[in-house]
Scaffold this active site. Structure first.
Site, PDB file in Angstrom:
ATOM      1  N   LYS A 271      32.677  35.516  52.397  1.00 46.36           N
ATOM      2  CA  LYS A 271      33.926  34.791  52.188  1.00 46.36           C
ATOM      3  C   LYS A 271      34.201  33.887  53.383  1.00 46.36           C
ATOM      4  CE  LYS A 271      36.413  38.246  49.416  1.00 46.36           C
ATOM      5  NZ  LYS A 271      36.596  37.427  48.197  1.00 46.36           N
ATOM      6  N   ARG A 345      33.479  44.668  40.192  1.00 46.95           N
ATOM      7  CA  ARG A 345      33.025  45.038  38.849  1.00 46.95           C
ATOM      8  C   ARG A 345      31.784  45.932  38.906  1.00 46.95           C
ATOM      9  NH1 ARG A 345      32.691  38.793  37.387  1.00 46.95           N
ATOM     10  NH2 ARG A 345      34.286  38.851  39.012  1.00 46.95           N
TER      11      ARG A 345
HETATM   12  N1  BES Z   1      38.482  41.207  46.016  1.00 41.69           N
HETATM   13  C1  BES Z   1      38.130  39.947  45.475  1.00 41.69           C
HETATM   14  C2  BES Z   1      39.223  39.355  44.588  1.00 41.69           C
HETATM   15  C3  BES Z   1      40.372  38.695  45.287  1.00 41.69           C
HETATM   16  C4  BES Z   1      40.212  37.488  45.922  1.00 41.69           C
HETATM   17  C5  BES Z   1      41.614  39.272  45.261  1.00 41.69           C
HETATM   18  C6  BES Z   1      41.280  36.875  46.540  1.00 41.69           C
HETATM   19  C7  BES Z   1      42.695  38.672  45.868  1.00 41.69           C
HETATM   20  C8  BES Z   1      42.520  37.459  46.518  1.00 41.69           C
HETATM   21  C9  BES Z   1      36.880  40.091  44.636  1.00 41.69           C
HETATM   22  O1  BES Z   1      35.966  41.011  45.077  1.00 41.69           O
HETATM   23  C10 BES Z   1      36.202  38.763  44.671  1.00 41.69           C
HETATM   24  O2  BES Z   1      35.775  38.371  45.719  1.00 41.69           O
HETATM   25  N2  BES Z   1      36.113  38.105  43.530  1.00 41.69           N
HETATM   26  C11 BES Z   1      35.553  36.811  43.441  1.00 41.69           C
HETATM   27  C12 BES Z   1      34.704  36.765  42.197  1.00 41.69           C
HETATM   28  C13 BES Z   1      33.865  35.554  42.095  1.00 41.69           C
HETATM   29  C14 BES Z   1      32.787  35.572  43.138  1.00 41.69           C
HETATM   30  C15 BES Z   1      33.275  35.502  40.713  1.00 41.69           C
HETATM   31  C16 BES Z   1      36.676  35.791  43.384  1.00 41.69           C
HETATM   32  O3  BES Z   1      37.688  36.062  42.723  1.00 41.69           O
HETATM   33  O4  BES Z   1      36.560  34.765  44.035  1.00 41.69           O
HETATM   34 MN    MN Z   2      34.615  40.234  46.497  1.00 43.82          MN
END
Ligand code: BES
Ligand code: MN
Ligand code: ZN
Length: 493
Positions: A271, A345
Site C-alpha cells: 500500500k 477474502r
Molecule cells: N483492508 C483493505 C480494505 C480497506 C482499504 C479498508 C481502505 C478500508 C480502507 C483490504 O485488504 C484491501 O486492501 N482491499 C483492496 C482490494 C483490492 C486490491 C482489490 C482495496 O480495497 O483496495
Molecule cells: Mn489489503
C-alpha cells in the site's frame, strides 16, 4: 464510570454534583415534566430565568447550564431538551445520554444525576458508550484529559425494571468496548498471538475457546489464509469461540466469522505510505465477532453461537506471497493471487469453509473491513451487506435499524461472479476495476457451500474520524450491537 439506577424521589435538594433536568416541547415553548416543578421557589425561578434568557425551546439536545444554584446541594443544573415527548424513545434516550456525558465529563463534576424518569437504562447505556476513551498510552496529565465523572445516577420511575434492562445493556457495552479496544491497539501490541491470548481470557465467561495453529491449519489444507501470513514473523492463527446457551445443547448453532488482519501493509502489492497506519484497524471484523461473543456470553444468551476469527498479519518480506502465486484452500478450490492486498477474502475463504464444514450452522455472518470500494459506495453511515438469503438479510436489516448500526443490501449474482474467473486457477482474488465490494463478496460466496450467509463489509463503519452521540472518534465497535440484537430478536429459546 459507575452507573446507579434508583427510584425517582420528589425531593432533589440533597443531590450533589450535576443535576440534569429534562424538558420537552410544548404548545408554548417548552414544558418541564412534573418532577421538575418540585424544584420550586428560588431554583425553579432560576431555571425559568435561564431558560427564557437563553431562548431555550427544549429542542432535542438543547442545553442550558446553571452554575451554583442557591437552595439546593447541587453544584450545577443542566436543563436538557428532549424535543417532542411522544417521539422520545430508547434510541433517543441513548443519544441524549451520550450528549449529556460529553457535556459534563470535563466539567470537574464527579457525580451526575439525571432525573430521567423513563428510558433510564437506554440513557445510561448511551452515556457509558460515549464516556469510553482509548487513553492507555497517554502518560502525562496534559494529554490524558481524563473524565471527571465517577458516578452517573439515573432517577427513574421503575428502577427495578430499568436495572434489569441495564444488566443486559451493560454486558453489551462490555462487548462494544472490547471491540473498540482491540481495534484501537497498534499492530506492535496486537498481533495474532497476543490477540489469541486476549480471546482465551474469555473462558472466564463460560466460552469455550479453541486455537488452530499453523500446523493444524496446514493439516486441514488452509493454504489461502496461511499464504497471507507467510511473509510475517508472527504466527497465523484461527480462533474458535463457542457459546452453548440454548436449552437444547444439540441445537444447530448460528455462526459469526471475522477478518482479523492485525496489520495490512498490502504485502508485496504494498500500500502507499500515506495513511497506512490506519490499517491496524483491519481486524475490525474479528473484533466485532469477539465483542459480540463477549456480549452474548456476558448476558447468558439462550442460543448456541460459534465465533470464528482468522488472525494474520499481511507483510512484505522474502518469504511473502507473490502476485501470481496460486494457492489451494481448505475447500479444495484453487486461487490465483493477483494482488496480495486483496488478502481479507483469502483469510475468510478458509474461515467460512471450515466453519460450515465443522459446525453445520443455521447461517454464517461474516464481518470484514474488506474493501476501500465500500467507502466509495456507502461512506461511513451504512455498512454494505451481501447475501444469498433474503430472510436473513431482512432480519439483519431490522436489527441494524433497532440498534442504529444500519446496513444496506447490495446485489450479488452470476454477472459479477464471472469477473473473478481465472485463466490459470478456479478463481482469482480480484475482479477488476468495477464493483470492487461486490466481486469481493462473490469470492466469499464461493466458500459458503450454500449455507445461508450474509457478508457485512464494515470498511466504512469500523472507524470514524468524527465523534457520534455514542462514540468518541476512532474505533466504533460497529457490529457488536448488530449481531447481538440479531440473535436476541430471532435466535434465542
Ligand atoms: N483492508 C483493505 C480494505 C480497506 C482499504 C479498508 C481502505 C478500508 C480502507 C483490504 O485488504 C484491501 O486492501 N482491499 C483492496 C482490494 C483490492 C486490491 C482489490 C482495496 O480495497 O483496495
Ligand atoms: Mn489489503
Ligand atoms: Zn485488508
Amino acid at each position: 464510570m459507575k452507573i446507579n439506577i434508583i427510584e425517582f424521589t420528589e425531593d432533589h435538594s440533597n443531590v450533589e454534583g450535576a443535576l440534569v433536568i429534562f424538558a420537552f416541547k410544548g404548545d408554548e415553548g417548552y414544558i418541564l415534566p412534573p418532577p421538575s416543578e418540585k424544584l420550586d421557589g428560588q431554583v425553579g425561578g432560576a431555571i425559568s430565568k435561564a431558560a427564557y434568557g437563553s431562548d431555550f425551546k427544549a429542542k432535542f439536545g438543547q442545553m442550558v447550564e446553571i452554575m451554583a444554584p442557591t437552595g439546593i446541594a447541587a453544584s450545577r443544573l443542566l436543563l436538557v431538551g428532549i424535543g417532542d415527548a411522544e417521539k422520545f424513545d430508547g434510541g433517543q434516550a441513548e443519544k441524549i445520554g451520550g450528549k449529556i456525558i460529553v457535556k459534563l465529563m470535563h466539567s470537574g463534576e464527579k457525580k451526575v444525576t439525571l432525573l430521567s424518569r423513563k428510558f433510564a437504562a437506554a440513557g445510561a447505556f448511551g452515556a457509558l458508550l460515549r464516556h469510553y476513551k482509548f487513553d492507555k498510552y497517554y502518560t502525562t496529565e496534559k494529554n490524558i484529559k481524563k473524565s471527571s465523572v465517577e458516578t452517573l445516577t439515573m432517577m427513574t420511575e421503575d428502577a427495578k425494571q430499568a436495572n434489569k434492562e441495564f444488566a443486559d445493556l451493560e454486558k453489551i457495552a462490555d462487548g462494544v468496548i472490547m471491540a473498540r479496544d482491540l481495534v484501537s491497539e497498534p499492530g506492535n501490541v496486537l498481533y495474532p498471538e497476543s490477540y489469541a491470548e486476549q480471546i482465551k481470557e474469555m473462558t472466564n465467561l463460560g466460552l469455550e475457546i479453541e486455537v488452530l495453529d499453523e500446523d493444524a491449519m496446514e493439516e486441514l489444507g488452509m493454504e489461502a489464509i496461511l499464504g497471507v501470513g507467510q511473509g510475517s514473523s508472527s504466527q497465523t492463527l484461527m480462533v474458535i469461540m463457542k457459546w452453548n446457551g440454548s436449552k437444547n445443547k444439540k441445537e444447530q448453532p448460528v455462526a459469526l466469522v471475522g477478518k482479523g488482519v492485525t496489520f495490512d501493509t498490502g504485502g508485496i502489492s504494498l500500500k502507499p505510505g500515506a495513511g497506512m497506519e490506519d490499517m491496524k484497524f483491519d481486524m475490525g471484523g474479528s473484533a466485532a465477532v469477539v465483542g459480540a461473543m463477549k456480549a452474548i456470553a456476558g448476558r447468558k444468551a439462550k442460543a448456541n453461537v460459534i465465533g470464528v476469527v482468522g488472525l494474520v498479519e499481511n507483510m512484505p518480506s522474502g518469504t511473502a506471497q507473490r502476485p501470481g502465486d496460486v494457492v489451494s484452500s481448505m475447500s479444495g478450490q484453487t486461487i490465483e493471487v493477483i494482488n496480495t492486498d486483496a488478502e481479507g477474502r483469502l483469510v475468510l475463504a478458509d474461515c467460512l469453509w471450515y466453519c460450515q464444514d465443522k459446525y453445520k450452522p443455521k447461517f454464517m455472518i461474516d464481518l470484514a473491513t474488506l474493501t476501500g470500494a465500500m467507502l466509495v459506495a456507502l461512506g461511513q453511515e451504512y455498512a454494505g451487506i451481501f447475501s444469498n438469503d433474503d430472510a436473513l438479510s431482512e432480519q439483519l436489516t431490522a436489527a441494524g435499524q433497532a440498534v442504529d448500526e444500519p446496513v444496506w443490501r447490495l446485489p450479488i449474482g452470476d454477472g459479477y461472479d464471472k469477473l473473478i474467473n481465472s485463466d490459470i486457477a478456479d478463481m482469482k482474488n480480484v475482479g477488476g476495476r468495477y464493483a470492487g465490494s461486490i466481486t469481493a463478496a462473490q469470492f466469499l460466496e464461493r466458500f459458503v457451500n450454500k449455507t445461508p450467509w450474509v457478508h457485512i463489509d464494515i470498511a466504512g463503519t469500523a472507524w470514524k474520524q468524527k465523534p457520534s452521540d455514542v462514540a468518541a472518534k476512532g474505533a466504533t465497535g460497529y457490529g457488536v450491537r448488530l449481531l447481538d440484537r440479531l440473535i436476541k430478536d430471532n435466535y434465542e429459546d
